[in-house]
Scaffold this active site. Sequence first.
Site, PDB file in Angstrom:
ATOM      1  CE1 TYR A  37     113.179  42.721  60.143  1.00 56.23           C
ATOM      2  CE2 TYR A  37     111.291  41.370  59.566  1.00 56.23           C
ATOM      3  CZ  TYR A  37     112.057  42.000  60.513  1.00 56.23           C
ATOM      4  OH  TYR A  37     111.696  41.930  61.822  1.00 56.23           O
ATOM      5  CE  LYS A  92     114.363  43.721  63.506  1.00 57.12           C
ATOM      6  NZ  LYS A  92     113.257  42.887  63.984  1.00 57.12           N
TER       7      LYS A  92
END
Length: 571
Positions: free
Chosen positions: A100, A172
């Site tokens: 991420y 996500k």
Amino acid sequence: MSSEQRFCVALRGERILTSPRWNKGTAFTTAERNAFGLTGHLPYRVNTLDEQCQRAYDQLQSHETPLRKNTFLQSLRDQNWVLYYALISRHLQELTPIIYTPTEAEAISKYSHLFRRSEGLYLTLPHQESMEEDFLEQAQGRDVDLVVCSDAEMILGIGDQGVGGIGISTAKASIYTLLAGVDPARTLSVTLDVGTDNEKLLKDPLYVGWPHERVRGEEYDRFVDRFVQSVRKHYPHSLLHFEDFGVNNAKRLLDTYAKKHAVFNDDVQGTGAVTLATIMAAVGVMKSKLSDQRIVIFGAGTAGLGIARQLRDAMVTLDGLSPSDSNQRFWLLDQHGLVKASLGPDNVRSGLSDFVRADEEWEGAAANERGEIGLLEVVRRVKPTVLIGCSTVGGAFDEAVVREMARGTERPVILPLSNPTSKHECTPEDAKRWSDGKALLATGSPFPSVELPGGKKYRVAECNNALIYPGLGFGAILSKARSLTDSMIVAGAQRLASLAPALNDPDDALLPDFGDSPEINYEVTCAVVERAIEEGAAAVEWTKEEVREKVRERQWKPIYGRYEYDADGEQ
Ligand SMILES: NC(=O)c1ccc[n+]([C@@H]2O[C@H](COP(=O)([O-])OP(=O)(O)OC[C@H]3O[C@@H](n4cnc5c(N)ncnc54)[C@H](O)[C@@H]3O)[C@@H](O)[C@H]2O)c1
Ligand SMILES: O=C(O)C[C@H](O)C(=O)O
Ligand SMILES: [Mn+2]
């Protein structure tokens, strides 16, 4: 879900080994190897998931750079979901920054050079005639609860990344699974490739997206609409998550579809919610009220406006301030400095109108030759209690700004939220030093603790929407609400704020540790479902205790189930 969960699976041999959903690699038991024709496909020894995690972790360590580790983990996700999520769960704080922010930003910017295999649904404007077929082909008759899409115009703080935007959709979606427990088989990650205005990509012969300038206006709207209609038609109860759209589309698309489908824009609403929670915690430390804060927001784009609106609405609903008085608690700045009336309609984006300051208040202020008023002057005159950065301008909160802020208030709340790390408006260390240790901090990407004079460590809260959006989304899915309402979002933010360590020790972090983010998102999920039931938006009827049980039951966990072969079973 326990390890005893049983599945009837219809894939044999090579097919089950190449299905990331079902593959167990060396963890297939002897009975399963016999039933699925795997005896000759695998070496003798049966491993436990722990042993597999150990081996994968050792392999990961042999990759030196974060980007290489990102590539390795992506390929692990392509092979075996349980192992991928189990490994990351066991090293959450170490590995989240790899899959991420910040490393995913680097992977996205190099997408065409790192490309190995498809990782989601690619919907490209010139292929729009076959959109529905492409959609159904990818969905393969699965039940989908969650669709994450991006058109990649504003990826993190690194701008237009064209087709590489698929990377943010899959990242996500993975975070939804990792932190909230959304079943990865029930998610769909999508890139809407409408071209790119990124010259570097357009000139790159290896660019794998549609090499065309970004299409805007009606043609863009028609394309996005066609996509949303496919989602509505085939998955009417799914949550549609928009990520990293440009500032002119983010709020507009949300408003267009909010009444028709459960939609969520993470940069607007997720960021607004996590920032609200952070400031509620800071307000608790200061023994003050949200509506008493003077809030300067540096960067009036998607995130800045989402934050301003969320905080403003909370002042109204939680503190009872009038909407017009609450608008007056904000000063927004963009590349023209303070957003004020005399900038004129061409320079004040439409969504900003609630927050435009009157010029009379600024007579005599230091301005440049175009009459624009910069951050330092705003801080000097407003004496803000809260300063938020979502401008993508690394280093914008310099020593003069931070010192000025610290002069005007007891515990300055400073939130440099721009990602990735290089875009942060200041480092926590500088903010603490320049404020003589007084600043209350939270950042958009992870930072190590700061050592204060005297040797005490200050833990820097990570104010990233990942602390809350997975729970908000999972709560909406489980409650089967037709929309994710503002009140459900505020309930999630309040629950998160109530968990802030700073409420027990003012020198502790403003938000719980990212390492605890699965438990935090569980709490957020429960709060959202509870609120949905209270306000009659939910299609389920559970007591508070039942909510806690049902959420636990529905969480997908990275644990192997027991498989039996069945020609009519799952694929
Ligand atoms: N921490 C989080 O959870 C989180 C969530 C969303 C976005 N972000 C970060 O916030 C940043 C902005 O994202 P966005 O989606 O709002 O982008 P955006 O393009 O919509 O907004 C950026 C805004 O910054 C402003 N800006 C640009 N240059 C400026 C300058 N020199 N001075 C003052 N203002 C300037 C402009 O008003 C612009 O609209 C990104 O770095 C993104 O990664 C963080
Ligand atoms: O993706 C993140 O790390 C947070 C946020 O959505 C962003 O765009 O920066
Ligand atoms: Mn984002």
